[in-house]
Scaffold this motif. Structure first.
Motif, PDB file in Angstrom:
ATOM      1  N   ALA A 221      37.737 -10.907   9.062  1.00 44.12           N
ATOM      2  CA  ALA A 221      36.162 -11.220   9.449  1.00 44.12           C
ATOM      3  C   ALA A 221      35.104 -10.670  10.104  1.00 44.12           C
ATOM      4  CB  ALA A 221      36.485 -12.903  10.423  1.00 44.12           C
ATOM      5  N   ASP A 222      34.031 -11.006   9.628  1.00 51.39           N
ATOM      6  CA  ASP A 222      33.085 -10.965  11.055  1.00 51.39           C
ATOM      7  C   ASP A 222      31.616 -10.788  10.229  1.00 51.39           C
ATOM      8  OD1 ASP A 222      30.973  -8.396  10.901  1.00 51.39           O
ATOM      9  OD2 ASP A 222      31.904  -6.950  10.272  1.00 51.39           O
ATOM     10  N   GLY A 223      31.393 -12.000  11.219  1.00 51.62           N
ATOM     11  CA  GLY A 223      29.581 -12.176  11.255  1.00 51.62           C
ATOM     12  C   GLY A 223      29.595 -12.912  12.439  1.00 51.62           C
ATOM     13  N   THR A 224      28.248 -13.937  12.824  1.00 53.36           N
ATOM     14  CA  THR A 224      28.401 -14.849  13.494  1.00 53.36           C
ATOM     15  C   THR A 224      29.580 -16.075  14.069  1.00 53.36           C
ATOM     16  OG1 THR A 224      26.837 -16.403  12.366  1.00 53.36           O
ATOM     17  CG2 THR A 224      25.922 -14.071  13.512  1.00 53.36           C
ATOM     18  N   PHE A 225      28.734 -16.056  15.090  1.00 53.46           N
ATOM     19  CA  PHE A 225      30.258 -17.604  15.537  1.00 53.46           C
ATOM     20  C   PHE A 225      29.608 -18.651  14.234  1.00 53.46           C
ATOM     21  CE2 PHE A 225      30.718 -21.707  17.092  1.00 53.46           C
ATOM     22  CZ  PHE A 225      31.948 -21.710  16.700  1.00 53.46           C
ATOM     23  N   ASP A 226      28.614 -18.535  13.880  1.00 53.91           N
ATOM     24  CA  ASP A 226      27.737 -19.582  13.179  1.00 53.91           C
ATOM     25  C   ASP A 226      29.094 -19.270  11.627  1.00 53.91           C
ATOM     26  OD1 ASP A 226      27.567 -21.968  14.782  1.00 53.91           O
ATOM     27  OD2 ASP A 226      25.146 -20.270  14.608  1.00 53.91           O
ATOM     28  N   GLU A 227      28.158 -18.260  10.770  1.00 50.72           N
ATOM     29  CA  GLU A 227      28.865 -17.757   9.374  1.00 50.72           C
ATOM     30  C   GLU A 227      30.318 -18.204   9.321  1.00 50.72           C
ATOM     31  OE1 GLU A 227      25.505 -14.478   9.276  1.00 50.72           O
ATOM     32  OE2 GLU A 227      27.522 -13.790   9.746  1.00 50.72           O
ATOM     33  N   LEU A 228      31.627 -17.422  10.530  1.00 46.69           N
ATOM     34  CA  LEU A 228      32.534 -17.710  10.404  1.00 46.69           C
ATOM     35  C   LEU A 228      32.805 -18.972  10.711  1.00 46.69           C
ATOM     36  CD1 LEU A 228      34.212 -15.173  13.102  1.00 46.69           C
ATOM     37  CD2 LEU A 228      33.410 -15.030  11.006  1.00 46.69           C
ATOM     38  N   ARG A 229      32.568 -19.913  11.622  1.00 45.32           N
ATOM     39  CA  ARG A 229      32.486 -21.546  11.151  1.00 45.32           C
ATOM     40  C   ARG A 229      32.600 -22.292   9.823  1.00 45.32           C
ATOM     41  NH1 ARG A 229      30.155 -24.975  15.843  1.00 45.32           N
ATOM     42  NH2 ARG A 229      28.514 -24.230  14.819  1.00 45.32           N
ATOM     43  N   GLN A 230      31.760 -22.137   9.172  1.00 46.07           N
ATOM     44  CA  GLN A 230      31.088 -22.099   7.981  1.00 46.07           C
ATOM     45  C   GLN A 230      32.334 -21.341   7.128  1.00 46.07           C
ATOM     46  OE1 GLN A 230      26.911 -21.110   7.152  1.00 46.07           O
ATOM     47  NE2 GLN A 230      26.577 -22.343   8.807  1.00 46.07           N
ATOM     48  N   GLN A 231      32.499 -20.502   6.992  1.00 48.43           N
ATOM     49  CA  GLN A 231      33.227 -19.845   6.039  1.00 48.43           C
ATOM     50  C   GLN A 231      34.781 -20.740   6.072  1.00 48.43           C
ATOM     51  OE1 GLN A 231      33.086 -15.338   6.927  1.00 48.43           O
ATOM     52  NE2 GLN A 231      30.938 -15.619   6.165  1.00 48.43           N
ATOM     53  N   ASN A 232      35.037 -20.730   7.520  1.00 45.30           N
ATOM     54  CA  ASN A 232      36.535 -20.960   7.659  1.00 45.30           C
ATOM     55  C   ASN A 232      36.671 -22.632   8.135  1.00 45.30           C
ATOM     56  OD1 ASN A 232      38.767 -18.698   8.083  1.00 45.30           O
ATOM     57  ND2 ASN A 232      36.475 -17.954   8.770  1.00 45.30           N
ATOM     58  N   LYS A 233      35.722 -23.334   8.657  1.00 44.87           N
ATOM     59  CA  LYS A 233      35.695 -25.153   8.708  1.00 44.87           C
ATOM     60  C   LYS A 233      36.183 -25.001   9.556  1.00 44.87           C
ATOM     61  CE  LYS A 233      34.855 -26.182   3.692  1.00 44.87           C
ATOM     62  NZ  LYS A 233      34.575 -25.114   3.193  1.00 44.87           N
ATOM     63  N   GLU A 234      35.842 -24.492  11.152  1.00 49.19           N
ATOM     64  CA  GLU A 234      37.002 -25.091  12.118  1.00 49.19           C
ATOM     65  C   GLU A 234      35.758 -25.135  13.768  1.00 49.19           C
ATOM     66  OE1 GLU A 234      39.909 -25.982  12.479  1.00 49.19           O
ATOM     67  OE2 GLU A 234      40.656 -23.923  10.594  1.00 49.19           O
ATOM     68  N   GLY A 235      35.906 -25.440  14.601  1.00 48.01           N
ATOM     69  CA  GLY A 235      35.556 -26.349  15.261  1.00 48.01           C
ATOM     70  C   GLY A 235      35.273 -25.003  16.124  1.00 48.01           C
ATOM     71  N   THR A 236      36.098 -24.031  16.685  1.00 43.73           N
ATOM     72  CA  THR A 236      36.071 -23.863  17.535  1.00 43.73           C
ATOM     73  C   THR A 236      36.761 -21.855  17.320  1.00 43.73           C
ATOM     74  OG1 THR A 236      38.364 -23.645  18.596  1.00 43.73           O
ATOM     75  CG2 THR A 236      36.340 -25.314  18.948  1.00 43.73           C
ATOM     76  N   LEU A 237      36.206 -20.717  18.389  1.00 42.80           N
ATOM     77  CA  LEU A 237      37.149 -19.580  17.909  1.00 42.80           C
ATOM     78  C   LEU A 237      38.298 -20.026  17.970  1.00 42.80           C
ATOM     79  CD1 LEU A 237      36.078 -16.114  17.016  1.00 42.80           C
ATOM     80  CD2 LEU A 237      35.716 -16.278  19.451  1.00 42.80           C
TER      81      LEU A 237
END
Length: 268
Positions: A221-237
């Motif tokens: 994974a590589d991106g901003t927190f918001d990008e990772l959250r959108q890609q993985n549909k999860e709430g927290t890191l």
């Protein structure tokens, strides 16, 4: 890639591979990092995080691929790039028999600073961390948090352009944590680049403007927190981390652990 991006590139890894015996720790990693980024570099134990950082610092050799820092291939560099780097390791061996002043002078002179520069700067930085009264006290008498503050000061004393931090908040009190987080934000705003490795996910989530997750020697994974959250549909890191690393047994293990703690040991 534009000229501006090339000019702003601080480090570049291309097909970086590292083996320890038959075990492949890093598997042809490609990564470009730019000025002003705070990189949250995370992953499970054994994923290859420390190996990556130590290669970039020139502490580990025998790798394959290319590592460029400030546009220099570190294999052929004369090592001068290291003067522009600061480093706080997770488990640092501080020279306990030295005073804080002596230790900071030793580190500063390694980076080419004059004794007068080091004395002036270290005195001011120790004061800002409320350590002015122990500047000439042996480090062996310091608490873990005090030692950590000295390490952070030593990493910043020479005003580096690239900073590697491995669990830098370890042992710090709440007020000091807030100060260090703000220091990092201000340094990044000035164009400094920060490579931040930690297992404390909520801190990584808050301070990083780019998060890189390493698992089994690969960047997954590589991106901003918001990008990772959108890609993985999860709430927290932490939840994203668990999803991408395949670890979903924490609740079950915790329940079994608590059950074992509360087990009645009365003999039949």
């Amino acid at each position: 890639m534009t000229i501006t991006e090339n000019e702003n590139k601080v480090l570049s890894l291309h097909a970086l591979t590292k083996n320890y015996g038959a075990k492949m720790i890093l598997k042809a990693i490609d990564l470009d990092v730019y000025r002003g980024q705070i990189i949250g570099y995370i992953g499970p134990n054994g994923a290859g995080k420390s190996t990556t950082v130590k290669i970039m610092l020139g502490l580990v050799e025998g790798y394959h691929g290319q590592v460029e820092i400030f546009g220099e291939d570190i294999k052929t560099s004369d090592g001068s790039y290291k003067r522009r780097i600061g480093y706080v390791p997770e488990n640092a061996e501080v020279y306990d028999n030295l005073t804080a002043s002596e230790y900071l002078t030793f580190v500063g002179e390694l980076y080419g600073m004059s004794p007068a520069q080091v004395e002036r700067k270290s005195r001011r930085l120790m004061e800002l961390f409320e350590l002015q009264d122990v500047l000439h006290t042996r480090i062996s008498s310091f608490s873990k948090g005090m030692k950590q503050k000295v390490l952070i000061i030593s990493s910043l004393l020479h005003d580096p352009d690239l900073l590697f931090l491995d669990e830098p908040l370890s042992g710090l009190d709440a007020n000091s944590v807030m100060i260090v987080k703000e220091i990092l934000a201000q340094l990044a705003a000035q164009g400094k680049t920060i490579f931040y490795s930690s297992h404390i996910m909520d801190v990584v989530e808050k301070i990083s403007n780019r998060i890189i997750l390493l698992a089994d020697g690969n960047i997954v994974a590589d991106g901003t927190f918001d990008e990772l959250r959108q890609q993985n549909k999860e709430g927290t890191l932490e939840e994203i981390f668990n999803q991408l690393t395949g670890f979903d047994e924490h609740q079950e293990i915790a329940e079994r652990f608590v059950a074992a703690v509360q087990e009645d040991d009365t003999d039949d």
